[in-house]
Design an enzyme around this catalytic site. Structure first.
Site, PDB file in Angstrom:
ATOM      1  N   LYS A   1      38.405  40.517  30.148  1.00  0.00           N
ATOM      2  CA  LYS A   1      38.455  41.443  31.281  1.00  0.00           C
ATOM      3  C   LYS A   1      39.207  42.713  30.901  1.00  0.00           C
ATOM      4  CE  LYS A   1      38.999  40.059  35.658  1.00  0.00           C
ATOM      5  NZ  LYS A   1      39.585  39.330  36.822  1.00  0.00           N
ATOM      6  N   LEU A   2      38.576  43.823  31.205  1.00  0.00           N
ATOM      7  CA  LEU A   2      39.148  45.140  30.927  1.00  0.00           C
ATOM      8  C   LEU A   2      39.030  46.009  32.173  1.00  0.00           C
ATOM      9  CD1 LEU A   2      37.273  45.597  27.561  1.00  0.00           C
ATOM     10  CD2 LEU A   2      39.768  45.556  27.723  1.00  0.00           C
TER      11      LEU A   2
END
Length: 317
Positions: free
Chosen positions: A126-127
Site C-alpha cells: 500500500k502506497l
C-alpha cells in the site's frame, strides 16, 4: 434467507479492513487490508500484545523501523493463514513524498514476506496516491510487486494510478462523505444527500466508470465506509474493503442487495482521458479542495500513528 453480506459477495469481492485478524473467520472475506492505524489499534488489545512483545524481544537491538517492518509481516502472515487471497501491507506514510525510499521499502517488505514463506502474489504493497507514491508503484509493478494505492480521493489520482499500471486502487468513500457533510453544516439532508447521491459513492462510481470505459485493468476497491448504505450502493464494484463492524451489520441484515455497478451498464461515460503529466496532476489535485485536504490529513494521521507505534515499541525495549 440470504444475508446482505452473502448477496454482496455474488457481485463483489469482499475484503476485511482490520488488523484484528481473529474476527476474519466468521465473515469469510477473500482478501484483507491493514494500515498503520489498524495495526496500532490491534497491538493495544490483549489478544495481540504477545505478537508485539515477541517481535520486540526477537529484535531488541535493531532499529525501531526494522522492528515495525517485522511486526507488519507478523500480522500479514497470520492474516494470510485465515483468508484465501491477498493481504495489503502499508508503507510508512512518512515516505509519501519520497519515491526512492517508497520503492526501497516496498522491496524490503516483499523480501521479508518471501523469507517467511509467503509468495509476492499474495501481497499488495500500500502506497499513498501522491505523485511520488504513484511513481514508486510504477517501478514496483514492473518488478512483479503489486501495489494498492490508498488515500485516493479524486479522479485525477485514479487516472494516474491506472496509467502507472497499479494493481489496485482504494478510493475512499466515508472520508469524502465526512468532508461534504461538514461543509454543508445545517444544510446537509441525509435523505437527499445520502444513498446514491452520497458524494463518496458518486466518486467511486465515477472512477469505476472511467476505468471500465477506457479498459484499464487496475482493480477498484471502494474503502473507508461509514454505513452499510454506502456499501450497498457500490455493489458490483470490483472489490469493497469493509470494517468488521459493518461486515457484522451486513451479516445480520436480510435486506435485498441489487447490483449497482457493472461494466455492461455504464452511465455518464467520460469522453476523454484525464491528462496525467506531473504539472497537470498537481494542478488538478490542488484544484479539488476536498481531495487536497483529505490526502494531507490522511498522511498526517497515518504518520502520527506510526510515531505512536514507535513509542510503544521503544517502551518495550
Amino acid at each position: 434467507m440470504t444475508t446482505a453480506l452473502d448477496q454482496l459477495k455474488q457481485y463483489t469481492t469482499v475484503v476485511a479492513d482490520t488488523g484484528d485478524f481473529q474476527q476474519l473467520a466468521q465473515y469469510k472475506p477473500q482478501d484483507a487490508t491493514t494500515n498503520p492505524s489498524l495495526i496500532l489499534k490491534a497491538v493495544q488489545k490483549d489478544a495481540y500484545k504477545p505478537i508485539l512483545e515477541k517481535t520486540v524481544r526477537d529484535h531488541r537491538n535493531e532499529s525501531t523501523d526494522f522492528i515495525i517492518d517485522r511486526l507488519l509481516i507478523a500480522f500479514g502472515t497470520e492474516i494470510l493463514k485465515l483468508i484465501p487471497g491477498r493481504v495489503s501491507t502499508e508503507v510508512d506514510a512518512r515516505l509519501s513524498f519520497d519515491t526512492q525510499r517508497s520503492i526501497d521499502k516496498g522491496r524490503e517488505l516483499i523480501k521479508l514476506y518471501e523469507a517467511a514463506g509467503v509468495g509476492r502474489e499474495r501481497i499488495l504493497i500500500k502506497l499513498a496516491s501522491t505523485w511520488e507514491g504513484i511513481r514508486a508503484a510504477e517501478v514496483l509493478q514492473k518488478e512483479g510487486i503489486k501495489c494498492n494505492m490508498t488515500l485516493l480521493f479524486s479522479l485525477v489520482q485514479a487516472a494516474a494510478c491506472a496509467e502507472a499500471g497499479a494493481q489496485l486502487i482504494s478510493p475512499f468513500v466515508g472520508r469524502i462523505y465526512d468532508w461534504y457533510k461538514k461543509q454543508a453544516g445545517a444544510d446537509w439532508n441525509e435523505a437527499r444527500d445520502g444513498g446514491a447521491n452520497d458524494p463518496g459513492v458518486q466518486s467511486v462510481r465515477r472512477i469505476y466508470t472511467y476505468y471500465k470505459t477506457f479498459g484499464y485493468k487496475t482493480e477498484v476497491m471502494g474503502a473507508s465506509f461509514r454505513t452499510t448504505s454506502q456499501i450497498i450502493e457500490l455493489a458490483g464494484c470490483d472489490l469493497l474493503t469493509i470494517s468488521p463492524d459493518l461486515l457484522q451489520k451486513l451479516q445480520e441484515s436480510n435486506d435485498t442487495v441489487a447490483r449497482k455497478l457493472s461494466p455492461d451498464t455504464l452511465q455518464d461515460k467520460p469522453a476523454e482521458r484525464v491528462a496525467i503529466d506531473e504539472a497537470s496532476f498537481r494542478f488538478q489535485l490542488n484544484d479539488e479542495a476536498m481531495a487536497t485536504e483529505k490526502l494531507a490529513e490522511g498522511i498526517r494521521v497515518f504518520a502520527a500513528d506510526a510515531v505512536k507505534l514507535e513509542k510503544l515499541i521503544d517502551a518495550l525495549r
